[in-house]
Structures are given as C-alpha cells and as structure tokens.
Write a protein that holds these residues in place. Structure first.
Motif, PDB file in Angstrom:
ATOM      1  N   MET A   1      41.721  -1.234  45.364  1.00  0.00           N
ATOM      2  CA  MET A   1      41.586  -1.033  43.871  1.00  0.00           C
ATOM      3  C   MET A   1      40.282  -0.943  43.245  1.00  0.00           C
ATOM      4  SD  MET A   1      43.178  -3.747  41.232  1.00  0.00           S
ATOM      5  CE  MET A   1      43.291  -3.561  39.502  1.00  0.00           C
ATOM      6  N   LYS A   2      40.210   0.018  42.450  1.00  0.00           N
ATOM      7  CA  LYS A   2      38.812   0.261  41.877  1.00  0.00           C
ATOM      8  C   LYS A   2      38.311  -0.920  41.037  1.00  0.00           C
ATOM      9  CE  LYS A   2      35.973   3.690  39.517  1.00  0.00           C
ATOM     10  NZ  LYS A   2      36.139   5.146  39.093  1.00  0.00           N
ATOM     11  N   GLU A   3      36.996  -1.293  41.289  1.00  0.00           N
ATOM     12  CA  GLU A   3      36.860  -2.491  40.554  1.00  0.00           C
ATOM     13  C   GLU A   3      36.308  -2.007  39.094  1.00  0.00           C
ATOM     14  OE1 GLU A   3      32.858  -5.434  39.964  1.00  0.00           O
ATOM     15  OE2 GLU A   3      32.915  -4.053  41.712  1.00  0.00           O
ATOM     16  N   LYS A   4      36.674  -2.884  38.086  1.00  0.00           N
ATOM     17  CA  LYS A   4      36.693  -2.512  36.461  1.00  0.00           C
ATOM     18  C   LYS A   4      35.212  -2.345  36.181  1.00  0.00           C
ATOM     19  CE  LYS A   4      37.809  -4.169  31.837  1.00  0.00           C
ATOM     20  NZ  LYS A   4      36.413  -3.845  31.247  1.00  0.00           N
ATOM     21  N   GLN A   5      34.760  -1.394  35.447  1.00  0.00           N
ATOM     22  CA  GLN A   5      33.253  -1.165  34.717  1.00  0.00           C
ATOM     23  C   GLN A   5      33.595  -1.233  33.180  1.00  0.00           C
ATOM     24  OE1 GLN A   5      30.848  -0.715  36.967  1.00  0.00           O
ATOM     25  NE2 GLN A   5      32.287  -1.064  38.641  1.00  0.00           N
ATOM     26  N   LEU A   6      32.583  -1.567  32.689  1.00  0.00           N
ATOM     27  CA  LEU A   6      32.370  -1.745  31.099  1.00  0.00           C
ATOM     28  C   LEU A   6      32.595  -0.417  30.742  1.00  0.00           C
ATOM     29  CD1 LEU A   6      29.351  -4.409  30.882  1.00  0.00           C
ATOM     30  CD2 LEU A   6      31.909  -4.878  30.610  1.00  0.00           C
ATOM     31  N   SER A   7      33.328  -0.265  29.535  1.00  0.00           N
ATOM     32  CA  SER A   7      33.201   0.854  28.751  1.00  0.00           C
ATOM     33  C   SER A   7      32.112   0.993  27.807  1.00  0.00           C
ATOM     34  CB  SER A   7      34.510   1.056  27.829  1.00  0.00           C
ATOM     35  OG  SER A   7      34.845  -0.198  26.969  1.00  0.00           O
ATOM     36  N   LYS A   8      32.014   2.192  27.281  1.00  0.00           N
ATOM     37  CA  LYS A   8      31.038   2.281  26.429  1.00  0.00           C
ATOM     38  C   LYS A   8      31.063   1.455  25.137  1.00  0.00           C
ATOM     39  CE  LYS A   8      30.007   7.308  27.410  1.00  0.00           C
ATOM     40  NZ  LYS A   8      29.916   8.722  26.936  1.00  0.00           N
ATOM     41  N   ASN A   9      32.269   1.214  24.771  1.00  0.00           N
ATOM     42  CA  ASN A   9      32.625   0.548  23.583  1.00  0.00           C
ATOM     43  C   ASN A   9      32.060  -1.200  24.068  1.00  0.00           C
ATOM     44  OD1 ASN A   9      33.403   2.203  21.599  1.00  0.00           O
ATOM     45  ND2 ASN A   9      35.609   2.094  22.186  1.00  0.00           N
ATOM     46  N   GLU A  10      32.582  -1.408  24.924  1.00  0.00           N
ATOM     47  CA  GLU A  10      31.993  -3.031  25.465  1.00  0.00           C
ATOM     48  C   GLU A  10      30.526  -3.024  25.610  1.00  0.00           C
ATOM     49  OE1 GLU A  10      36.119  -4.058  28.085  1.00  0.00           O
ATOM     50  OE2 GLU A  10      34.547  -3.099  28.970  1.00  0.00           O
ATOM     51  N   TYR A  11      29.875  -2.045  25.971  1.00  0.00           N
ATOM     52  CA  TYR A  11      28.496  -2.233  25.935  1.00  0.00           C
ATOM     53  C   TYR A  11      27.832  -2.312  24.637  1.00  0.00           C
ATOM     54  CZ  TYR A  11      27.346  -0.810  31.101  1.00  0.00           C
ATOM     55  OH  TYR A  11      27.335  -0.954  32.567  1.00  0.00           O
ATOM     56  N   LEU A  12      28.646  -1.350  23.814  1.00  0.00           N
ATOM     57  CA  LEU A  12      27.874  -1.299  22.467  1.00  0.00           C
ATOM     58  C   LEU A  12      28.073  -3.106  21.940  1.00  0.00           C
ATOM     59  CD1 LEU A  12      29.026   1.939  20.760  1.00  0.00           C
ATOM     60  CD2 LEU A  12      26.806   0.942  21.618  1.00  0.00           C
ATOM     61  N   PHE A  13      29.333  -3.355  22.208  1.00  0.00           N
ATOM     62  CA  PHE A  13      29.766  -4.830  21.540  1.00  0.00           C
ATOM     63  C   PHE A  13      28.795  -6.146  22.217  1.00  0.00           C
ATOM     64  CE2 PHE A  13      34.222  -3.264  20.763  1.00  0.00           C
ATOM     65  CZ  PHE A  13      34.071  -3.068  19.318  1.00  0.00           C
ATOM     66  N   ILE A  14      28.584  -5.839  23.599  1.00  0.00           N
ATOM     67  CA  ILE A  14      27.671  -6.943  23.938  1.00  0.00           C
ATOM     68  C   ILE A  14      26.187  -6.567  23.541  1.00  0.00           C
ATOM     69  CG2 ILE A  14      26.828  -7.561  26.409  1.00  0.00           C
ATOM     70  CD1 ILE A  14      29.342  -6.769  27.663  1.00  0.00           C
ATOM     71  N   SER A  15      25.766  -5.346  23.279  1.00  0.00           N
ATOM     72  CA  SER A  15      24.511  -5.119  22.827  1.00  0.00           C
ATOM     73  C   SER A  15      24.472  -5.898  21.430  1.00  0.00           C
ATOM     74  CB  SER A  15      24.256  -3.639  22.914  1.00  0.00           C
ATOM     75  OG  SER A  15      24.346  -3.157  24.186  1.00  0.00           O
ATOM     76  N   SER A  16      25.581  -5.380  20.723  1.00  0.00           N
ATOM     77  CA  SER A  16      25.564  -5.892  19.284  1.00  0.00           C
ATOM     78  C   SER A  16      25.443  -7.499  19.197  1.00  0.00           C
ATOM     79  CB  SER A  16      26.704  -5.453  18.624  1.00  0.00           C
ATOM     80  OG  SER A  16      26.916  -5.965  17.185  1.00  0.00           O
ATOM     81  N   MET A  17      26.320  -7.919  20.030  1.00  0.00           N
ATOM     82  CA  MET A  17      26.219  -9.513  20.389  1.00  0.00           C
ATOM     83  C   MET A  17      24.689 -10.044  20.661  1.00  0.00           C
ATOM     84  SD  MET A  17      28.174 -12.114  23.012  1.00  0.00           S
ATOM     85  CE  MET A  17      27.066 -11.605  24.207  1.00  0.00           C
ATOM     86  N   LEU A  18      24.236  -9.319  21.582  1.00  0.00           N
ATOM     87  CA  LEU A  18      22.711  -9.934  22.037  1.00  0.00           C
ATOM     88  C   LEU A  18      21.816  -9.934  20.627  1.00  0.00           C
ATOM     89  CD1 LEU A  18      21.092 -10.934  24.358  1.00  0.00           C
ATOM     90  CD2 LEU A  18      20.761  -8.745  25.060  1.00  0.00           C
ATOM     91  N   PHE A  19      21.768  -8.680  20.003  1.00  0.00           N
ATOM     92  CA  PHE A  19      21.123  -8.388  19.114  1.00  0.00           C
ATOM     93  C   PHE A  19      21.262  -9.486  17.935  1.00  0.00           C
ATOM     94  CE2 PHE A  19      20.556  -6.932  14.961  1.00  0.00           C
ATOM     95  CZ  PHE A  19      19.235  -6.503  14.795  1.00  0.00           C
ATOM     96  N   GLY A  20      22.448  -9.684  17.599  1.00  0.00           N
ATOM     97  CA  GLY A  20      22.841 -10.857  16.613  1.00  0.00           C
ATOM     98  C   GLY A  20      22.414 -12.333  17.021  1.00  0.00           C
ATOM     99  N   LEU A  21      22.446 -12.553  18.271  1.00  0.00           N
ATOM    100  CA  LEU A  21      22.052 -13.835  18.767  1.00  0.00           C
ATOM    101  C   LEU A  21      20.557 -13.850  18.783  1.00  0.00           C
ATOM    102  CD1 LEU A  21      24.362 -14.139  22.056  1.00  0.00           C
ATOM    103  CD2 LEU A  21      24.691 -15.210  19.809  1.00  0.00           C
ATOM    104  N   PHE A  22      19.634 -12.817  18.987  1.00  0.00           N
ATOM    105  CA  PHE A  22      18.213 -12.917  18.904  1.00  0.00           C
ATOM    106  C   PHE A  22      18.015 -12.831  17.492  1.00  0.00           C
ATOM    107  CE2 PHE A  22      17.823 -10.900  23.149  1.00  0.00           C
ATOM    108  CZ  PHE A  22      16.975 -11.917  23.648  1.00  0.00           C
ATOM    109  N   PHE A  23      18.627 -12.143  16.754  1.00  0.00           N
ATOM    110  CA  PHE A  23      17.739 -11.647  15.313  1.00  0.00           C
ATOM    111  C   PHE A  23      18.414 -12.673  14.258  1.00  0.00           C
ATOM    112  CE2 PHE A  23      16.127  -9.084  11.963  1.00  0.00           C
ATOM    113  CZ  PHE A  23      15.312  -8.311  12.372  1.00  0.00           C
ATOM    114  N   GLY A  24      17.367 -13.672  13.989  1.00  0.00           N
ATOM    115  CA  GLY A  24      17.680 -14.586  12.997  1.00  0.00           C
ATOM    116  C   GLY A  24      16.833 -14.465  11.805  1.00  0.00           C
ATOM    117  N   ALA A  25      16.591 -15.331  10.899  1.00  0.00           N
ATOM    118  CA  ALA A  25      15.816 -15.192   9.760  1.00  0.00           C
ATOM    119  C   ALA A  25      14.409 -15.146  10.067  1.00  0.00           C
ATOM    120  CB  ALA A  25      15.900 -16.579   9.029  1.00  0.00           C
TER     121      ALA A  25
END
Length: 453
Positions: free
Chosen positions: A1-25
C-alpha cells in the motif's frame, strides 16, 4: 500500500498555521521600529532584521526536521538529559508564561485600548482585558488537534487580510520617501547589527524550536508516519512560511521608514503603527489596528501555551495537558499586568543568554545527518558547542541586566574581563568566536573518537 503524502492544500494549511504561530504582535512592532530607525539605510537594516527574524526561525524549523527530533527537549537532551530539561524549561517559560505569553496581551492593550481610557483606569482595564484574552486563548487551545483549523484556516487569513488593507494604503499613498530621512545614530554605521539585535526580541528563533512539536504532531494527525516524509513536510511548510514572513517584514519596515514623512521618531513600533493607522483611517484606524493586533496575538498565544503545556506533560510525566494549559494561561494573565515596558526590560537578559544556546543547537542539528553518514558520535559536537557558547552567553546576558546589577562589584569585574578578552562583546555577539571554536573542537574530538574505536 502506497504511503500517504501531504497534498498541496495540506502543505498550505500547515504553512499558514506555522506562520500564524510565529507572527504575533512583536512581529508587527519590531520591523516597523527598525524601518523608522534605519531611514535611508532601510535595506541594510531590513536585511539584518530578516536574518535574525526569519533566517534563524527557519533554521530552527529545519533543525527539528533534519535531526528527526520530536521537539526541543529531544534535541537539547543530545547535550545531556539534565541540560535538556533545564534548557527546555527555560525556553518554554520565556516564550510562554513569563514573557511572550504576557506580552501577547499587553501589546494589543497598550495600542488599542490604553489611548482611549484615562491613565488612572489602565490597571483595572488591563486586568479585565488580560482575563478575557487568556480565556479565549484557553478555549481555542484546549483541543490541540484543532489548532490547524483555528489558526491555519480562520485566524491567519483574517489577520493577513486586515494587515494587507493597511499596507495597501501605505504603498498607494506613501507618507514620504525613506531615502530623504537620515538614520538615527545607532543605525548610521551599524544598521545591520542594530537591526539584527531587534530580531532577538521577536523570540522567533526560540519559537522555531518550540513549535516543532506542534508541527510534527499536526503532520502525523494528517496520516503521515514515515520520518522522511515528516521531515519533508516540516521543511517545505517552513519554507513557505518564512518567505511570507520576510515579505511582510519588509513591507512593515517600509511603513516605518516612510512614516518619517509625517511623524517624528517614536520610542516603539506600536506607537508608529497607531499613528499610521489613524492617519489613513481616522479614529476607526485605532480600532482597526487593535483588531489586527488582537488576532495576531491570540494566534501566537495559542501556539506558545499549547507547546508549553505539551512539553510539561512530556518532561514532568505527571498531570494533564489541560492542567498545564490552564496554569500557563493563569500565570500569563497575572504577569501581563506588570506592563509592557517592564516585560521587555526583564526579557532582554534572558534572550541574550538563550538565543546563542538555541542557535548552536540548530547548527549541530543541521550538521547531524552529514555526521551520521560518517559514523561520527554527534553528541560530542553538541557538548563542545554548548559548553563554549554558554560561557560567553553568560557575559552577554549579564551585560543586558539593569544598571543597578551591572554596577555591583562582581558584575563590573566580569564585564571588564569580557570587554578585554571576548571579541564582539560590545555588540552583544561575544558567543560567535567561542561557538566557532567549539565547532572546531567538536569535529576534532569526533574524528579522534572514531579512530580510537
């Protein structure tokens, strides 16, 4: 069974989350201040800030990925377990309930609320605001598996849209030409290093290590289990996040530099932002800016309190995630009431101590895959880098202490020694030469160890 890979949308969501966690006031305030201080030296000042504010956090994300460490405790324990416990707790307390957490509440209060109320009422309103703020943070962070949803899908897009509106006006109707305004004294000949130092205050290099546990868990929650795929997900998502951070930092620095066409120099970036927002949007601008900053701070507060709670569960081994999350929010709420200026002053010596130690951990982690190929004992390089860097970082931390402490006899003697014997001490980078020596000694002893065995 082929291992699951992150989709483009999932990459974008994780990037958005990481940016959001970093970028505060703080990430809004410090580049604006750097821009205004730099004036016609904007680009060299901005470069210094980007290296500290974007390059080092990215190095932290890569370090977690390349070393295949679960988080900062796992990474720091490669020096030894005791050091791993002490360093990890200091790091999480700094970016969590002692400094960055409380700051995430005091900054939006100082900018968005304090100007509209009487000075005599500040204390009670700050208390009420901080209680409300950390109640919201607790509610959003109490289910850690939902952080990707809250931050990546909702809070971050709201924040980016609001900030984009303000920056759009800055570029369409600029307040002046930054090349017409001279830099302040410290930014005339030393713009790069002065701005690099401001990048420390974002605490993002520390956060880059600390948020690793959140990113790893999020990727696993998406069904990715292969270590190589997790590493790939961390590095790719981190790349997207830091590029976005770099673009926004540059735009904010431009805002700060061009503001000199209308406003005089200010003591902090928050005041500059408040002035600019009011200029473009009138009285509504203050509330608009407050909304931007509240969202930015809630995002970061969710990240630091969640990461701190998870780490306490891992290190202490007793108590639940919800318990430590609650303690973190309560402590942050109480400390927030000492005020923003005091928080920044108290955090400086700690950052001057922790930042070098975090940076050398990142360097060792990034070298680890290469060293492993040659069957070298990587713990040796972790130890040499850390010991020699710690020696010099203590002096940098002492030099950032309040003047009352620096005037003590023992402090004067230590600072005199550092001034005489430690290169770059006068600009707060005395750790660089000892760290380079530690790297060299670590490599020598690793090779020697392999030959003996």
């Amino acid at each position: 069974m082929k291992e699951k890979q992150l989709s483009k949308n999932e990459y974008l969501f994780i990037s958005s989350m990481l940016f959001g966690l970093f970028f505060g006031a703080g990430n809004l305030i410090f580049p604006v201040f750097v821009g205004q201080q730099s004036g016609q030296n904007l680009w060299i000042g901005n470069l210094g800030f980007l290296i500290a504010g974007v390059g080092l956090p990215f190095l932290g994300v890569i370090a977690i990925g390349l070393s295949k460490s679960r988080g900062v405790f796992d990474l720091a324990s490669k020096v030894n377990r005791t050091y791993g416990i002490i360093f990890t707790m200091l790091l999480y307390l700094t970016i969590g309930p002692l400094f960055a957490g409380p700051r995430s509440a005091t900054i939006p209060f100082e900018i968005g609320i304090a100007p509209h109320i009487k000075a005599s009422q500040h204390s009670i309103w700050l208390l009420l605001f901080s209680i409300l703020f950390f109640t919201i943070v607790w509610l959003l962070a109490v289910k850690p598996t939902k952080i990707l949803v809250y931050v990546g899908k909702y809070l971050n897009p709201i924040f980016l849209c609001a900030l984009a509106i303000l920056l759009l006006f800055v570029f369409i109707k600029p307040m002046g030409n930054f090349s017409d305004f001279p830099a302040t004294s410290s930014y005339q000949n030393g713009a790069f290093m002065s701005a690099f130092g401001q990048g420390y205050y974002t605490m993002d290099a520390l956060a880059g290590l600390a948020f690793g546990i959140i990113i790893v868990d999020t990727i696993k929650d998406l069904g990715i289990t292969n270590p190589k795929s997790i590493t790939k997900g961390i590095i790719y998502s981190g790349s997207i996040s830091v590029i976005l951070m770099g673009v926004i930092y540059t735009c904010l620095a431009y805002l700060g530099a061009t503001s000199l066409g209308v406003f005089p120099h200010s003591g902090n970036g928050g005041a500059i932002l408040a002035q600019v927002a009011q200029r473009y949007f009138g009285q509504f601008g203050s509330f608009f800016l407050a909304a931007i900053i509240v969202v930015a701070c809630i995002k970061t507060a969710i990240g630091v309190t969640s990461a701190c709670a998870k780490t306490c569960v891992e290190i202490i081994g007793r108590g639940s995630y919800k318990l430590y999350l609650t303690l973190g929010c309560v402590i942050s709420c109480l400390i927030a009431n000492v005020g923003l200026d005091q928080l920044i002053t108290l955090s400086t010596p700690v950052l001057m101590l922790l930042y070098p130690l975090a940076i050398v951990l990142m360097i060792a982690a990034c070298l680890e895959p290469t060293l492993n190929k040659y069957d070298l004992k990587v713990s040796i390089i972790y130890k040499w880098l850390t010991v020699l860097t710690l020696f010099s970082a203590i002096f940098d931390g002492l030099n950032a202490m309040p003047i009352s402490i620096k005037n003590l006899a023992f402090a004067k003697n230590m600072l005199a020694f550092a001034n005489h014997y430690l290169p770059l001490f006068n600009i707060g980078l005395s750790w660089i030469v000892p760290a380079a020596l530690g790297l060299l000694m670590g490599l020598i002893f690793m090779i020697r160890e392999k030959k003996i065995n």
